[in-house]
Design a protein around this motif. Structure first.
Motif, short mmCIF file in Angstrom:
data_model
loop_
_atom_site.label_atom_id
_atom_site.label_comp_id
_atom_site.label_asym_id
_atom_site.label_seq_id
_atom_site.Cartn_x
_atom_site.Cartn_y
_atom_site.Cartn_z
N ALA A 1 41.52 -79.19 -27.20
CA ALA A 1 40.32 -80.03 -27.08
C ALA A 1 39.59 -80.12 -28.40
N ALA A 2 39.48 -78.99 -29.10
CA ALA A 2 38.82 -78.98 -30.41
C ALA A 2 39.57 -79.87 -31.39
N PHE A 3 40.90 -79.80 -31.36
CA PHE A 3 41.70 -80.66 -32.24
C PHE A 3 41.46 -82.13 -31.91
N ARG A 4 41.44 -82.46 -30.61
CA ARG A 4 41.27 -83.85 -30.20
C ARG A 4 39.93 -84.42 -30.68
N LEU A 5 38.88 -83.64 -30.55
CA LEU A 5 37.56 -84.10 -30.99
C LEU A 5 37.52 -84.30 -32.50
N TYR B 1 40.11 -84.94 -34.47
CA TYR B 1 40.99 -86.07 -34.80
C TYR B 1 40.29 -87.40 -34.52
N LEU B 2 39.54 -87.47 -33.43
CA LEU B 2 38.91 -88.73 -33.01
C LEU B 2 37.53 -88.95 -33.62
N ALA B 3 37.10 -88.06 -34.50
CA ALA B 3 35.76 -88.14 -35.09
C ALA B 3 35.43 -89.52 -35.67
N PRO B 4 36.36 -90.23 -36.34
CA PRO B 4 36.01 -91.54 -36.89
C PRO B 4 35.59 -92.57 -35.83
N ALA B 5 35.96 -92.34 -34.57
CA ALA B 5 35.60 -93.29 -33.52
C ALA B 5 34.43 -92.82 -32.67
N LEU B 6 33.94 -91.61 -32.95
CA LEU B 6 32.86 -91.04 -32.14
C LEU B 6 31.53 -91.16 -32.86
N HIS B 7 30.62 -91.91 -32.28
CA HIS B 7 29.29 -92.10 -32.84
C HIS B 7 28.26 -91.59 -31.85
N ALA B 8 27.04 -91.49 -32.27
CA ALA B 8 25.96 -91.04 -31.38
C ALA B 8 25.90 -91.94 -30.15
N GLY B 9 25.92 -91.33 -28.98
CA GLY B 9 25.86 -92.09 -27.75
C GLY B 9 27.20 -92.62 -27.27
N ALA B 10 28.28 -92.24 -27.93
CA ALA B 10 29.61 -92.72 -27.53
C ALA B 10 29.93 -92.30 -26.10
N ARG B 11 30.63 -93.18 -25.39
CA ARG B 11 31.03 -92.89 -24.01
C ARG B 11 32.54 -92.65 -23.99
N ILE B 12 32.93 -91.51 -23.41
CA ILE B 12 34.33 -91.07 -23.43
C ILE B 12 34.86 -90.99 -22.00
N VAL C 1 52.70 -104.41 -25.20
CA VAL C 1 52.68 -105.34 -24.07
C VAL C 1 51.34 -105.26 -23.33
N CYS C 2 50.54 -104.23 -23.63
CA CYS C 2 49.19 -104.11 -23.06
C CYS C 2 48.12 -104.63 -24.00
N GLY C 3 48.54 -105.25 -25.10
CA GLY C 3 47.57 -105.79 -26.04
C GLY C 3 46.97 -104.73 -26.94
N LEU C 4 47.73 -103.68 -27.24
CA LEU C 4 47.25 -102.58 -28.07
C LEU C 4 48.12 -102.42 -29.31
N GLU C 5 47.52 -101.91 -30.37
CA GLU C 5 48.24 -101.63 -31.61
C GLU C 5 47.67 -100.35 -32.21
N PRO C 6 48.44 -99.66 -33.05
CA PRO C 6 47.92 -98.43 -33.68
C PRO C 6 46.68 -98.72 -34.51
N ASP C 7 45.67 -97.90 -34.36
CA ASP C 7 44.45 -98.02 -35.15
C ASP C 7 44.71 -97.40 -36.52
N PRO C 8 44.55 -98.17 -37.61
CA PRO C 8 44.88 -97.66 -38.94
C PRO C 8 44.00 -96.51 -39.41
N ARG C 9 42.90 -96.23 -38.70
CA ARG C 9 42.05 -95.10 -39.09
C ARG C 9 42.70 -93.76 -38.75
N PHE C 10 43.73 -93.80 -37.91
CA PHE C 10 44.33 -92.56 -37.44
C PHE C 10 45.82 -92.53 -37.77
N VAL C 11 46.28 -91.41 -38.27
CA VAL C 11 47.69 -91.25 -38.61
C VAL C 11 48.45 -90.86 -37.34
#
Length: 260
Positions: free
Chosen positions: A43-47, A49-60, A186-196
């Motif tokens: 869980a600590a690793f996930r948070l 790793y996802l820090a660039p997408a997490l802003h104040a008030g973010a809903r997860i 096929v779900c309309g998704l692509e890799p986000d370039p902010r994350f390796v």
């Protein structure tokens, strides 16, 4: 790759209600100390790793939140919601971490479109009878600029593990990095370039449009089959290689159990 014949919805429900935790993790209604210690580290690793997408008030949203370790950690800074069809683990997450968890199968969950900044699903969609449809539903819940973090076991052939040891009854579908990318496309998704990305750990964002699956390589599966090493269960037992695996598993279990 998928289980054939595919279990019915009733068979899957019965398996998860009565067998899964014992079969998969050798626990019943409560997660073990080993499981919780390991989950805390992940869980600590996930948070982080996802820090660039997490802003104040973010809903997860954590899709398949299990015992809720990630939700509990994330709730210290963000608004969180979990989906967990297992009654005992959903109850444990609520009571232990004080987080909101919906205890239903995803097909029965009704949530507003485009309502989450970050969605995570860690080793979940391989358990589903309709993983692509589930991923498409999750994409519909994602806000513009949001991220869906997906991890599944990597089913690429490996010389270090016998083919018959790579597959588990609970995994109704198995993905390689390529097919996970295709599932997202096929779900309309692509890799986000902010994350390796790392194999079958991929952070997706919404793409301009879904991709037509007819454009994918038709011979991908054929080429993959030829790469799996030929192996024998009897030979594996007689060579004693399973003892090495058991030893490593015991060491890992002890480490995770007594980790502070």
């Amino acid at each position: 790759m998928r289980t054939d014949p595919m279990p019915t919805a009733a068979e899957v429900t019965d398996y998860y209600d009565n067998i899964y935790r014992w079969d998969y993790q050798f626990v019943s209604s409560k997660p073990s100390r080993r499981h919780m210690n390991r989950s805390r580290a992940l869980a600590a690793f996930r948070l982080e790793y996802l820090a660039p997408a997490l802003h104040a008030g973010a809903r997860i949203l954590d899709f398949g939140c299990g015992a809720g370790q990630f939700l509990g950690m994330a709730s210290e800074k963000y608004s969180v919601l979990g989906i967990e069809p297992g009654r005992d683990y959903a109850k444990y997450a609520r009571e232990t971490f004080g987080v909101e968890v919906i205890c239903e199968m995803w097909e029965d969950v009704n949530l507003p479109k485009e309502s989450f900044d970050v969605i995570t699903t860690v080793e979940v969609i391989e358990h589903l009878r309709r993983p692509v449809e589930a991923l498409r539903w999750l994409a519909s819940l994602l806000k513009a600029g949001g991220v869906i973090y997906v991890t599944v076991p990597n089913a690429l052939p490996t010389k270090d593990r016998e083919t018959f040891r790579m597959f588990h009854f609970a995994h109704l579908h198995n993905f390689t990095p390529t097919t996970l990318l295709w599932a997202g496309a096929v779900c309309g998704l692509e890799p986000d370039p902010r994350f390796v990305p790392n194999g079958t750990m991929i952070a997706f964002r919404k793409a301009g449009a879904a991709v037509d699956p007819s454009t994918f390589r038709k011979n991908h599966g054929v080429g993959l089959i030829t790469q799996y090493p030929k192996c024998s269960v009897l030979r594996y037992l007689f060579t004693g290689r399973w003892l090495i695996g058991r030893y490593r598993q015991i060491v890992k279990t002890l480490r995770d159990t007594f980790r502070m």
